[in-house]
Design an enzyme around this catalytic site. Structure first.
Site, mmCIF file in Angstrom:
data_model
loop_
_atom_site.group_PDB
_atom_site.id
_atom_site.type_symbol
_atom_site.label_atom_id
_atom_site.label_comp_id
_atom_site.label_asym_id
_atom_site.label_seq_id
_atom_site.Cartn_x
_atom_site.Cartn_y
_atom_site.Cartn_z
ATOM 1 N N HIS A 192 -1.586 0.826 7.473
ATOM 2 C CA HIS A 192 -1.986 0.880 6.067
ATOM 3 C C HIS A 192 -1.818 2.310 5.552
ATOM 4 C CE1 HIS A 192 -4.190 0.173 2.399
ATOM 5 N NE2 HIS A 192 -5.087 1.090 2.718
ATOM 6 N N CYS B 148 0.823 -1.209 0.000
ATOM 7 C CA CYS B 148 0.000 0.000 0.000
ATOM 8 C C CYS B 148 0.858 1.260 0.000
ATOM 9 C CB CYS B 148 -0.945 -0.014 1.202
ATOM 10 S SG CYS B 148 -0.090 -0.259 2.780
#
Length: 1372
Positions: free
Chosen positions: A491, A181
């Site tokens: 994330h 990510c």
């Protein structure tokens, strides 16, 4: 009229309710096309006759999509397969199961998201509204049939105002490979930067110079083109990461996005500088510096004379501190953090600066000044920090606001720009403070730099520099890279503003959606509560981590290149990517129309083995073409002609040929197989024939029968002959069919059906159909046709039944026999008194005679077949093969068949006679002495490598154990045993329990001890009471492992035989009695496990299992294997394995200690006095109850198989005298020395806290009123860091007894820490504390206990310019 509930929970008339007449299929559909609906489920309860096109219509209506714009995938047995919307098959025909949940996934079609159903397609309440006036949405229609009322997507950390599909946003997402990510966020930011994207497009890749796979700029160029032109919802980044030199493991490594930005920019610079194009495209070669590089001055100025030493540094991003070191308050905004960044500090006192001009140490001012801002300004918010109080890495979630437009004018060094000549840069100053020379300064401030940067430098005069207007230093925010999570992991995603329309978008991996300014403000952060270890290090939060601004300069601000404006090489690349995408689409279409089914073939050459493969054939291919493909797949070319092969429908599970396809050679496979499915309920078999043979047609409805012919005269069961019959045929017709195939007489034929394992049924009703008798797809029958009087006997008493019963229960085992030591016979001879040389010769003759006897016994046992015991247990396992080598079994003729009692007697006499002959041949009476027979034992590989071995000390046990009759011959009076005990002392407790009314059987004894005795209550061997079929013959192993003296036998045995009887039968082959060897079952990877339950059958064994026989005394009734570990309370490893031993039920602790002492002396070199060590309970690694010498096993101490105990060596006499006492392990903590003292045991007469404190005061000298104690935590020795013990334990609990909360000290072995409350902890400097922390971490790691801080080891982020890391040649 009766009403029943319908699918929508409304009452409807029963006349129109047909649910009871037709089963229904429950379909649960997951919409995976966008983030909003991925967690929702659509439920449809459909009639089983619903066709697939109707299923697509119902799903489209329920989800609010246009039918035909999405795909459905069905999950069957773990695999996902696409459904064909054009197939007219019903749900049940396709394989859906009524009454069960059937899971489906709604997916994109051809990479494009489903189209939302328009208002005219049934959206109630919104007709008449213009489509453009409504907000488009994704997912199922709202339940109230209105549009636009669905709630916004929300998550615990972030909320989106709306989620739009790709066609609305116009942007493509990136697939997260695993933990990439951070990479996706940076790539999307670079893609949305017009200047970077356009410059990358202008660069042209020369394939002749470099491999495209390893070219980072080329792969980025391709990725950006796909992001701009692809119709997919999301694209992969694997080609880009491959150009980085990463393998698949890198996808599972999480990295910092700012670190990636630095490394990627450096790699791009290196790549561009290596190309020959840089002379033609200097802007591209120096792109990173032109766009992202700024300059600042690091200076030190003397406060007395004004002399200044300085150096010029470049930067690609500005790191901004969130919270100053040691401060409790964080900066509230980016502007405040920038001000702190340039705020100078004063060097005074011990930190004074040595001034070159003053020639002495003076007070000075040290700081940074911005000289030059880049066109693209990158700010890193330093949210990750290290907490030195807790020694943990933490994330700072404090709120820090940032403006949409940032004015950097106040942070530029205006004074420095106006009067640069007032500063000096001498050589000495440069050396002392790292300053640079004037020529370096002039290079840094070249005229070219001034043109392209935020500061404009007048090239006409090097002494006059004029600032641009203040507006030229205004930057606008266009990218916010957000981190959601903690310092341990999280994330990344990016919020990016498009310069085309000014709209903000969220790029969250494959999901792209519109967001608002309110959503941007939510990324400011904001911590709640304290910022300690638990609230910061592991509190997940979402906040901005990197900010990217662009200078507002209309003359430089670029726009995105349109497709029409692409350079020619980019247009060619676009065309190639489109063709590649079309090819991929066509390939997906082919995959969607490919039938994949299991294919079997009985290969005529390769040992007639059933071969398996997977046939992949397009649904439009004909049966003839598919047969040719299967022919090549099974490698039959040159073995069998193609016209001698055909494909038939096959059921692998039942080994059933369902049907053949005569006359359908030109029929498409899609029609024959019922469409394209993810899995099929049947398989295909490529059947072969010889050229002179003719294929037999297989019709639907036929059943396959395997017929075994039984010959009672020879006691043989022939291999099967396959025939096909119909379920509506009668038994008489079936017999005629068998007679034709086997040439037997139908009049005298007996047919026995084996419906399932060991379920034999005689088919004797002539007019009964096969279906009524229980025939199914594949069946096995046994037939016998003769004039034997056995026909007149009841089937279960007949020879046929006995032969079939034996056939069904007989298994084949490979038994490896032990290799006896050559030194054994020499020892025996010397003990007898013979001359050593003569003994050596005699031993050879003895071995030969033993082998002769074994050969005789083998021949005798080959012809031995005895009746199974009535009521013996049967096994549920299926015989592995119908055509095993054991199809022909010899047995006595009916007239000579003895009854069970006579057979038992005969066999018992034969075995005893054989045993005596072996004893004489082996050296006379010396055989009866176990000491001379087994000086040592074998150990299996698994035992050698495992401390939990069950036979490592059996030789010692054998030398000091009871004789075979010790525990059972109770009526003959006290028998003196090797350990000084008599049999009555051991069995008295057993008799006392029996006299109290507790009847004890051998079964309960087996449950208690994990084994059972080989003798019944009369003292006779249980194996003598009955026999089941057993036949053994020598066997030579193919792999050669049987060489070198290792003997093997192939045993055919009835699996209902007990282990005890099985061992009794093996005695002639092993050469010792069954009590003197052990049976090990060999599993995969040659793992061996001992079989000890003597009254259990071999029902868990199957054909071709392997067994290893090892010498050593097996356990008797009431005996237990025990592992003894030494308890070393003050050692780094307090638990040390010593020996394996055997304890007997009824034995006292003192007696077990006496048996242990010689073992400990021989094997562990521990010469102990019986009063100087104790045994105690062991639970995992924790010491427990102290066993007193008079305790009796199974009366005072519960004991089980594979039990474990601690042996503890005492410093003095045993202090524990009764069970009412409590032994506590205590340890003093001395804060003044930051040290834990060694353990000391304290024996308490009661559970009083006051008594514990008095004892601790007595041994330590700490006054009673100052003594504090706390219970240790965790597994013994309850280790804890000296930096944490002072505050982490629950000191001085307010209780009066030890057996209550929070102590719960009820058993021996508890750990108690104590201290002097008046003793203050040692004062330490930061360096001393850090050094102690390292020592404690090292100590606790070695002992395997908890360490305060053990961060995840991160792999360094690297991008390899040569395509991959260079592997060390020395590495494996």
């Amino acid at each position: 009229m009766e009403m029943v509930p319908s699918e929508e929970n409304q009452l409807v008339p029963k006349e129109i309710e047909n649910a009871a007449e037709e089963p229904r299929v429950l379909c649960i559909v997951q919409d995976t096309t966008n983030a909003k609906t991925v967690n929702e489920r659509l439920t449809l309860n459909l009639p089983a006759s619903t066709t697939l096109p109707k299923l697509f219509e119902d799903v489209a209506h329920k989800a609010g999509y246009v039918n035909g714009t999405f795909d459905l995938a069905w999950r069957k047995t773990g695999d996902m397969g696409s459904l064909d919307p054009s197939s007219e098959m019903s749900l049940t025909e396709f394989g859906f199961e009524p009454g069960k949940r059937n899971f489906l996934q709604l997916t994109d079609k051809d990479g494009e998201q489903p189209q939302i159903a328009s208002d005219e397609l049934g959206t109630a309440g919104s007709s008449g509204l213009d489509d453009s006036s409504q907000e488009r949405f994704i997912g199922p229609l709202p339940r109230d049939c209105t549009v636009g009322c669905s709630s916004d997507y929300s998550s615990p950390s972030y909320s989106y105002s709306s989620i739009l599909n790709k066609s609305d946003t116009g942007y493509v997402g990136l697939v997260n490979q695993a933990m990439t990510c951070y990479l996706n966020s940076l790539l999307q930011t670079l893609f949305m930067t017009p200047e970077f994207r356009n410059a990358l497009y202008n660069w042209e890749f020369e394939e002749s110079e470099e491999d495209p796979v390893t070219s980072i700029p080329y792969q980025l160029q391709r990725l950006f083109l796909l992001l701009q032109t692809s119709k997919k919802r999301a694209i992969e980044t694997t080609d880009v990461t491959r150009s980085f030199g990463w393998d698949s493991s890198e996808a599972w490594q999480q990295h910092d996005v700012q670190e990636l930005c630095r490394v990627m920019f450096d790699a791009l610079e290196q790549k561009w500088k290596q190309t020959e194009q840089q002379q033609f495209s200097p802007l591209t070669a120096d792109l990173i510096n032109q766009l992202y590089q700024g300059k600042l001055k690091d200076y030190v100025r003397c406060l007395e004379c004004g002399y200044e030493s300085w150096r010029i540094d470049t930067y690609l991003d500005i790191p901004l501190v969130i919270r100053p070191f040691g401060a409790s308050q964080a900066y509230g905004s980016v502007e405040e953090a920038l001000q702190a960044f340039v705020q100078p500090e004063t060097l005074d006192g011990a930190n004074q600066y040595f001034c070159e001009r003053c020639k002495k140490k003076c007070d000075a001012r040290k700081g940074l000044r911005f000289l030059h801002f880049p066109y693209l300004l990158t700010l890193q918010l330093k949210r990750f920090d290290f907490d030195y109080t807790t020694m943990h890495r933490i994330k700072l979630n404090d709120r820090m606001s940032f403006p949409e437009e940032l004015d950097m004018g106040p942070f530029i060094d205006v004074e420095d720009e106006k009067s640069p000549q007032t500063e000096s840069c001498t050589d000495s100053g440069a050396e002392n403070e790292g300053s640079c020379h004037s020529d370096q300064m002039s290079n840094d401030f070249s005229a070219d730099d001034g043109v392209d940067e935020g500061i404009c430098l007048d090239s006409a005069s090097s002494t006059e520099r004029v600032l641009k207007p203040k507006s030229s230093l205004t930057f606008e925010l266009f990218s916010v890279m957000v981190h959601s999570g903690s310092a341990a992991g999280g994330h990344y995603y990016a919020c990016i503003k498009s310069f085309s329309d000014g709209q903000w978008y969220s790029f969250n991996d494959q999901h792209v959606s519109k967001i608002t300014q309110e959503d941007i403000r939510k990324t400011y952060g904001g911590s709640s509560g304290s910022r300690g270890y638990y609230s910061s290090a592991f509190a997940s939060s979402t906040n901005a981590y990197m900010l990217i601004y662009r200078l507002k300069d209309p003359s430089r601000n670029a726009k995105y290149l349109d497709c029409d404006d692409f350079p020619e090489h980019i247009k060619h690349l676009v065309q190639r990517e489109k063709e590649s995408e079309e090819q991929e689409k066509r390939q997906r279409e082919i995959e969607r129309n490919t039938c994949k089914i299991k294919l079997f073939c009985m290969h005529p050459v390769k040992m007639m083995a059933m071969m398996e493969n997977k046939l992949e054939v397009h649904k439009d291919k004909t049966l003839r073409e598919a047969t040719e493909m299967a022919y090549k797949l099974m490698e039959l070319d040159g073995v069998v002609p193609l016209d001698c092969c055909r494909l038939v429908k096959y059921d692998e599970f039942h080994e059933y040929l369902e049907r053949s396809y005569e006359g359908e050679e030109d029929t498409p496979m899609g029609l024959l197989l019922g469409g394209v499915k993810s899995s099929y309920m049947f398989d295909l078999l490529l059947e072969t024939r010889r050229p002179e043979q003719v294929f037999q047609p297989y019709k639907p409805g036929e059943v396959m029968v395997k017929v075994h012919v039984v010959d009672l005269k020879t006691d043989t069961v022939a291999p099967p002959v396959s025939i096909r019959a119909y379920l509506n045929q009668s038994i008489t017709e079936f017999k005629q069919l068998i007679a034709q195939a086997t040439e037997l007489s139908a009049e005298t034929m007996r047919v026995v059906l084996e419906r399932c394992y060991n379920d034999l049924r005689l088919l004797y009703v002539p007019n009964k159909t096969l279906k009524a008798e229980g025939f199914f797809r594949s069946n096995k029958v046994f037939v016998e046709s003769s004039e034997s009087p056995d026909h007149q006997v009841t089937f279960t008493d007949s020879l046929l039944w006995k032969l079939l019963d034996r056939h069904g229960n007989t298994i084949r085992l490979f038994v490896s026999l032990p290799v006896q030591s050559p030194g054994t016979n020499r020892t025996i001879c010397q003990k007898v008194g013979g001359d050593p040389e003569e003994c050596s010769e005699g031993s050879k003759g003895n071995r030969n005679s033993v082998e002769t006897i074994l050969e005789e016994s083998t021949e005798k046992l080959k012809n031995l077949s005895l009746q199974p015991q009535q009521g013996s247990s049967t096994s549920d396992s299926q015989k592995s093969s119908d055509t095993s080598d054991f199809e022909q079994i010899e047995s006595p003729s009916p007239s000579q068949e003895p009854d069970s009692s006579s057979v038992s007697a005969v066999v018992a006499v034969d075995n005893r006679e054989l045993e005596n002959r072996i004893r004489v041949a082996s050296g006379g009476g010396a055989y009866s002495d176990p000491e001379t027979q087994f000086p040592g034992e074998e150990r299996s590989d698994s035992e050698v490598n495992n401390d939990r071995s069950t036979s490592s000390v059996d030789s010692d046990i054998l030398s000091s154990s009871h004789s075979s009759d010790t525990l059972c011959n109770a009526d003959s009076g006290p028998i003196q045993l090797a350990n000084g005990l008599d049999s009555h002392s051991i069995t008295s407790s057993r008799r006392s329990k029996a006299n109290e009314g507790k009847k004890e059987t051998w079964d309960t004894a087996e449950e208690d001890s994990g084994t059972d005795s080989e003798y019944d209550e009369n003292g006779k061997s249980k194996a003598e009471s009955y026999y089941l079929y057993f036949r053994a013959e020598p066997y030579a192993q193919e792999d050669g492992s049987g060489e070198g003296g290792q003997k093997c036998v192939l045993v055919h045995v009835d699996k209902r035989i007990t282990l005890s009887a099985f061992k009794q039968n093996l005695e002639p082959f092993v050469g010792v009695t069954s009590t003197q060897f052990k049976v090990f079952r060999v599993y995969a990877n040659n793992q061996e496990f001992e079989s000890v339950r003597l009254n259990e059958t071999l029902s868990s064994f199957s054909d071709d299992n392997k067994i290893t026989i090892r010498l050593g005394r097996a356990l008797k009734k009431g005996e237990y294997r025990v592992k003894v570990y030494q308890l070393l309370v003050n050692d780094a490893e307090p638990c040390k394995f010593l020996v394996d031993t055997v304890f007997a039920k009824g034995m006292t602790v003192k007696q077990s200690k006496e048996e242990l002492m010689p073992q400990l002396k021989d094997q562990c070199k521990l010469d102990l006095n019986i009063d100087k060590f104790r045994l105690r309970k062991k639970t995992w690694k924790n010491p427990g109850t102290v066993f007193l010498d008079y305790h009796v096993y199974e009366e005072d101490i519960n004991i089980s198989s594979n039990w474990e105990v601690f042996l503890e060596v005492l410093d003095g006499p045993e202090k524990m005298k009764s069970m009412s006492q409590l032994a506590v392990l205590t340890r003093r903590w001395t804060p003044a020395q930051m040290k834990l003292e060694p353990f000391q045991e304290v024996v308490l007469e009661s559970s009083s806290v006051e008594e514990l404190k008095e004892k601790l005061s007595e041994i330590s000298g700490v006054p009673l009123e100052n003594l504090e104690f706390a219970k240790g935590r965790g597994t013994f020795p309850c280790d804890i860091s000296v930096l944490e013990i002072h505050q982490d334990l629950d000191w001085n609990p307010k209780v009066s007894t030890l057996n209550v909360w929070p102590l719960y000290i009820c058993d021996d072995g508890a750990v108690v820490f104590y201290r002097d409350s008046t003793e203050e902890p040692m004062e330490q400097s930061e360096d001393e504390r850090n050094e102690l922390m390292k020592k404690e971490s090292s100590r606790l790691l070695k002992t395997g206990h908890r360490v305060s801080y053990s961060p995840r080891k991160e792999k360094a982020l690297k991008i390899y310019l040569d395509g991959g890391p260079v592997k060390d040649p020395g590495q494996d």
